[in-house]
Design an enzyme around this catalytic site. Sequence first.
Site, PDB file in Angstrom:
ATOM      1  N   ASP A 110       0.883  -1.403  -0.052  1.00 47.74           N
ATOM      2  CA  ASP A 110      -0.022   0.014  -0.119  1.00 47.74           C
ATOM      3  C   ASP A 110       1.035   1.338  -0.011  1.00 47.74           C
ATOM      4  OD1 ASP A 110      -2.453   1.754   0.547  1.00 47.74           O
ATOM      5  OD2 ASP A 110      -3.312  -0.118   1.446  1.00 47.74           O
ATOM      6  N   ASP A 210      -3.011   4.894  -2.311  1.00 47.60           N
ATOM      7  CA  ASP A 210      -4.088   5.399  -1.543  1.00 47.60           C
ATOM      8  C   ASP A 210      -4.583   6.825  -1.980  1.00 47.60           C
ATOM      9  OD1 ASP A 210      -5.583   4.948   1.059  1.00 47.60           O
ATOM     10  OD2 ASP A 210      -4.732   6.759   1.568  1.00 47.60           O
ATOM     11  N   GLU A 264      -6.304   4.132  -6.014  1.00 46.44           N
ATOM     12  CA  GLU A 264      -7.660   4.259  -5.303  1.00 46.44           C
ATOM     13  C   GLU A 264      -7.808   5.626  -5.647  1.00 46.44           C
ATOM     14  OE1 GLU A 264      -9.742   4.045  -0.819  1.00 46.44           O
ATOM     15  OE2 GLU A 264      -8.018   5.519  -1.338  1.00 46.44           O
ATOM     16  N   HIS A 336     -11.596  -3.018   2.983  1.00 49.83           N
ATOM     17  CA  HIS A 336     -11.545  -2.605   4.657  1.00 49.83           C
ATOM     18  C   HIS A 336     -12.413  -1.083   4.807  1.00 49.83           C
ATOM     19  CE1 HIS A 336      -8.678  -0.099   2.428  1.00 49.83           C
ATOM     20  NE2 HIS A 336      -8.405   0.627   3.667  1.00 49.83           N
ATOM     21  N   ASP A 337     -12.685  -0.576   3.863  1.00 51.57           N
ATOM     22  CA  ASP A 337     -13.522   0.747   4.156  1.00 51.57           C
ATOM     23  C   ASP A 337     -14.984   0.433   3.828  1.00 51.57           C
ATOM     24  OD1 ASP A 337     -11.226   2.232   4.548  1.00 51.57           O
ATOM     25  OD2 ASP A 337     -10.937   2.619   2.183  1.00 51.57           O
TER      26      ASP A 337
HETATM   27  O1  TEU Z   1      -9.766   5.767   1.736  1.00 46.70           O
HETATM   28  C1  TEU Z   1     -10.058   6.883   1.085  1.00 46.70           C
HETATM   29  C2  TEU Z   1     -11.462   6.932   0.861  1.00 46.70           C
HETATM   30  O2  TEU Z   1     -11.734   7.964   0.232  1.00 46.70           O
HETATM   31  C3  TEU Z   1     -12.513   6.105   1.574  1.00 46.70           C
HETATM   32  O3  TEU Z   1     -12.506   4.874   1.175  1.00 46.70           O
HETATM   33  C4  TEU Z   1     -12.800   6.434   2.769  1.00 46.70           C
HETATM   34  O4  TEU Z   1     -12.281   5.552   3.701  1.00 46.70           O
HETATM   35  C5  TEU Z   1     -14.121   6.405   3.062  1.00 46.70           C
HETATM   36  O5  TEU Z   1     -14.688   7.121   1.827  1.00 46.70           O
HETATM   37  C6  TEU Z   1     -14.630   7.213   4.112  1.00 46.70           C
HETATM   38  O6  TEU Z   1     -16.046   7.006   4.255  1.00 46.70           O
HETATM   39  C7  TEU Z   1      -8.287   5.610   1.794  1.00 46.70           C
HETATM   40  C8  TEU Z   1      -8.151   4.146   2.757  1.00 46.70           C
HETATM   41  O7  TEU Z   1      -8.634   2.917   2.021  1.00 46.70           O
HETATM   42  C9  TEU Z   1      -8.615   4.585   4.124  1.00 46.70           C
HETATM   43  O8  TEU Z   1      -8.598   3.337   4.934  1.00 46.70           O
HETATM   44  C10 TEU Z   1      -7.977   5.545   4.750  1.00 46.70           C
HETATM   45  O9  TEU Z   1      -8.658   5.886   6.084  1.00 46.70           O
HETATM   46  C11 TEU Z   1      -8.095   6.858   3.889  1.00 46.70           C
HETATM   47  O10 TEU Z   1      -7.623   6.576   2.461  1.00 46.70           O
HETATM   48  C12 TEU Z   1      -6.879   7.979   4.370  1.00 46.70           C
HETATM   49  O11 TEU Z   1      -5.789   7.300   4.227  1.00 46.70           O
END
Ligand code: TEU
Length: 567
Positions: A110, A210, A264, A336-337
Site C-alpha cells: 500500500d 491510496d 484508489e 476494509h472501508d
Molecule cells: O480511503 C479513502 C477513501 O476515500 C474512502 O475509502 C474512505 O475511507 C471512505 O470514503 C470514508 O467514508 C483510503 C483508505 O482506504 C482508508 O482506509 C483511509 O482511511 C484513507 O484513505 C486515508 O488514508
Amino acid sequence: MNPTDTLTTRTALDRAWWKEAVVYQIYPKSFNDATGDGIGDLRGIERRVDYLDDLGVDAVWLCPVYESPQADNGYDISDYRSIHDAYGDMDDWRRLLDALHERDIRLIMDLVVNHTSDEHEWFQRSRRRDGTFEDYYIWRDGDGGDPPNNWESMFGGSAWTYDEVRGQWFLHLFDEKQPDLNWRNPDVRNSVYEMIEWWLSQGIDGFRMDVINLISKAAGLPDGAEGEGLTGAEHFINGPNVHKYLREMHDEVLSDESLLTVGETPGVCVDDARQYVGPDGDGLSMVFQFEHVTFDFDEHKWDAGDWSLVELKEIISEWQDGLADDGWNSIYLNNHDQPRMVSRFGDDGVYREASAKLLGTLTHTLHGTPFVYQGEELGMTNASFASPDELRDVEAVNFVEEALEQSDVESYDDVRDAIEYIGRDNARTPMQWSDAPHAGFTDGEPWLDCNTNYEAVNVEHARATKDSVWHYYRDLIDLRHEHDVLVYGSFDLLLPEDPAIFAYTRTLGDERGLVVLNFEAGPVEFTVPDGVSLDGLELAIANTDVPKRPRPSFELGPYEARVYLTS
Ligand code: TEU
C-alpha cells in the site's frame, strides 16, 4: 489451443499477469495474530500463506504495515521504511515476501503518499520550519481565528488544524493526525519517488495507491461550494496537476510494465479514469472507482440504504464498456472501508451462503481484475456494535460524536443502524479461522471484537464442508484461470431493465460465456434474449444443482447463480 495459437492470442490480447490474477486483500490488524497481543501481524500472515495458496489467489495486497501511531490503522505513516512494532520487523516482512514468492503469489504494497502521520520526521521538521522541510506540507495563515478556507475533512469537521509550534494551520483531508503532503514541492515528490524505488528494490510486485487522485490541490486553495457532498472536493478531487505528478512518478519509478499499480480514486467517473489508466493515461494498471459503492448514499455515506439492481447494473456496465478497449477495470464489492458485500448486496440471513456465492460469481466473471477482501471467501457478514465503545474506526467514532452534538440525535441508538449498515468496522472484525475463542484469530483479547457468528462461519468449517462458500470461491478462481473468455472476453449486458436478474455474456472469438444471477430472495423466470446463442454452452459453475445445458427459458431460485461457457 496449440502453442502458436497461444502466442498469437497473447500478442493480440495484450496479456498481463495482473489481468489474469485474482488479488486477495489483507488487512493486517485483523488477519492473524501470532504473538497473542490481540493484533494481527506479519508472522501471523506468514502462517497462513498455504491457506492463500490453497485458495488459489495470485497476489496479495497488503494494507499498510509501516511504522505508524495507528490513528487510522496505519494509513498514518510515521516511517515509510520500517514496520510497525505490533506487526513485526523488516525480517518478518522479508520472510513473508519469500514465503509468498515461493508459492508464486505476488505482493502488492500500500502506497500512502497523499499524507503522512503528523509524527513523521518530515512533519516534525516542517512544523519547526527546518531547512528544506519547511514546505513539505500545506501550511497557511488563518483568517482571523478561522481556518484558511472552508474545506471539510473526510472524517468530519474542518480540513485544517492550527499548529502551535509553527503558528500556522495545516491541511488534512483525513484525520488531523494525517497532514497532506505538498506535492507542488519537487523535493516532496523526489522523496516519495526515492521511497518507491526503495520498496521496489525489496522485490515487491506493485502498489495500491491510496487516494492518489487527491494529491493535487487547486492553486490558491479557494473556498469550496457549500451544499451537497464534501465541501472543497471540487478543488482536490482530480486536481489540476494530478496527471503531471502521476506521469512523472510513472516515468521516474513505475515504468516497469510488470508492476501492478492500482490507484484508489474516489469520485472518478469513467472518463476521468481513462486519464489514469493505460499507456495513453498515466500508466496505472487500473483504478478503484467508487460509483458502485456510493450510489446508495444520499447526502453523505451515513444516509446510505436503498439501492436498485437496475442502477447497479447500469453503473457496472458503464465501467465495463468504458474501459473495455484502452484500459482495465478493478472489480470489488467490498474492502476494509466498505461494509461486507453479503450484508449490503446480498442477504446475510437465510441466504447468506447462496448470496455470497452469487456475488462472488459476479466479481469473478466481469471484465477486470477481481479483488477478494479477507473473509469474503467465507461469506463473512457485517457485525453488531451495541455501544459506541465497541467502535474503533476514527471515522465512525467522529461521526457518532458529531451526531450526538446535534439536537435531533438523542442517543447512539439513533445512529446505530447507520453504523451497522455502512461503518468501516464491519469489514475489520477479525478473520474467522475456527470456532475456538476469538475465532482462532488471537490467544489474547482482539483489538476489535469478533463477529458473534464465528462459531458457524469460519475457515475450518468452510474447508470441511464440500458446498461451502470457500470451496465455491476456489472453483471460481480456477475457472477464471482456465478460461480466457472470463478474463479477456468482451462484456454485453442483457436485460438492463430487469429488476431481479443480472445477466450478461462474455465473448472472445469463438469462446462464449453466459452469466445469469438472480438478486432476489424468491424465484424468477429467465428467458434468454433474442440474439444470444445457446449453442455449445455448458454449465461451468452454479451455486445450486442445475442441468448441464441451458434451456431458452428457466426458473432461477433465490440468489441462484449460473455460468455457462462454451466447452
Ligand atoms: O480511503 C479513502 C477513501 O476515500 C474512502 O475509502 C474512505 O475511507 C471512505 O470514503 C470514508 O467514508 C483510503 C483508505 O482506504 C482508508 O482506509 C483511509 O482511511 C484513507 O484513505 C486515508 O488514508
